[in-house]
Design a protein around this motif. Sequence first.
Motif, PDB file in Angstrom:
ATOM      1  N   GLY A   1       1.407  -1.575   0.233  1.00 24.19           N
ATOM      2  CA  GLY A   1      -0.299   0.257   0.384  1.00 24.19           C
ATOM      3  C   GLY A   1       0.688   0.937   0.281  1.00 24.19           C
ATOM      4  O   GLY A   1       0.929   1.489   1.131  1.00 24.19           O
ATOM      5  N   ARG A   2       1.688   1.582  -1.053  1.00 22.94           N
ATOM      6  CA  ARG A   2       2.207   2.993  -1.543  1.00 22.94           C
ATOM      7  C   ARG A   2       1.258   4.210  -0.742  1.00 22.94           C
ATOM      8  O   ARG A   2       0.119   4.212  -1.443  1.00 22.94           O
ATOM      9  N   MET A   3       1.921   4.981  -0.092  1.00 24.68           N
ATOM     10  CA  MET A   3       1.565   6.197   0.746  1.00 24.68           C
ATOM     11  C   MET A   3       2.105   7.384  -0.179  1.00 24.68           C
ATOM     12  O   MET A   3       3.048   7.516  -0.549  1.00 24.68           O
ATOM     13  N   THR A   4       0.937   8.189  -0.794  1.00 27.34           N
ATOM     14  CA  THR A   4       1.585   9.399  -1.421  1.00 27.34           C
ATOM     15  C   THR A   4       0.270   9.729  -0.820  1.00 27.34           C
ATOM     16  O   THR A   4       0.665  11.359  -1.604  1.00 27.34           O
ATOM     17  N   ALA A   5       0.048  10.375   0.104  1.00 30.03           N
ATOM     18  CA  ALA A   5      -0.977  11.037   0.836  1.00 30.03           C
ATOM     19  C   ALA A   5       0.541  12.563   1.068  1.00 30.03           C
ATOM     20  O   ALA A   5       1.467  12.405   1.232  1.00 30.03           O
ATOM     21  N   PRO A   6      -0.363  13.883   1.150  1.00 30.31           N
ATOM     22  CA  PRO A   6       0.546  14.660   1.029  1.00 30.31           C
ATOM     23  C   PRO A   6       0.741  15.969   2.825  1.00 30.31           C
ATOM     24  O   PRO A   6       0.814  17.062   3.178  1.00 30.31           O
ATOM     25  N   VAL A   7      -0.257  14.590   3.606  1.00 30.15           N
ATOM     26  CA  VAL A   7      -0.748  14.589   4.961  1.00 30.15           C
ATOM     27  C   VAL A   7       0.414  13.592   5.631  1.00 30.15           C
ATOM     28  O   VAL A   7       0.741  11.747   5.068  1.00 30.15           O
TER      29      VAL A   7
END
Length: 251
Positions: A188-194
């Motif tokens: 589950g790659r995370m690309t969130a800006p937070v």
Amino acid sequence: MSGRDEYYNKAKQQGYRSRSAYKLQQLDDTADLIASGDTVIDLGAAPGGWLQVAAERTDDGRVVGVDRQRIESIDGVETVRGDLTEDDTQAELAERVGEADLVLSDMAPNMTGEYDLDHARSVHLARQALDVARTVLAPGGDLVVKVFDGRDLDDLEADIEDEFEYVRTVRPEASRDESSELYLVGKGRMTAPVETGDELSVEITDTGDEGDGIAKVEEYTLFVSGAEEGETVRVRIEDVKPRFGFAERID
């Protein structure tokens, strides 16, 4: 019959190009990596055993293999010949593929017999694979890298964990008993800006099915409990997923 003979002979009988094909089968069965329709990139793919398995398991998906060596043609598989340490190879891969659902690396260094050196070189290769994943892996995508156990393993695992929902260590049964190899699986790659714990002000622009307010942060969706459309509220990030997150209002 040794484990090596068992998988070597089995590969010959079933038409796989290498005994390592069974490692990917076992990794997939354990970590749920490959789905129908996925785009899969295999780094250091020659001679093609992992490509064969990926092509079988993606059905109508897309499989791309990368290696400095020539890879003999496999039905349904594309290949890129080049060195992953070179920018041109990485650029060609990114341009050709766009986004991938899964990045695989079974790359291993030329063995010297010096344990610490072989371990360090395996970590270097794993980090190259991580760099490729940062470029091409879609939100929610997975990464698999081979590495030899050793003193730098924890740092590598922590760096992968920073970019994925979680990381697990898998040692397939098909690995040789005497080998120190293992596989780090980033799910589950995370690309969130937070990040969890961040506090910020957001505008509620919509309402979700469960009644939570919906806000956007750089196109990333946040569900905010207790907020209504049209409000601007101060929130704290409580949980972050690859494609959406959850926040509590604190104003």
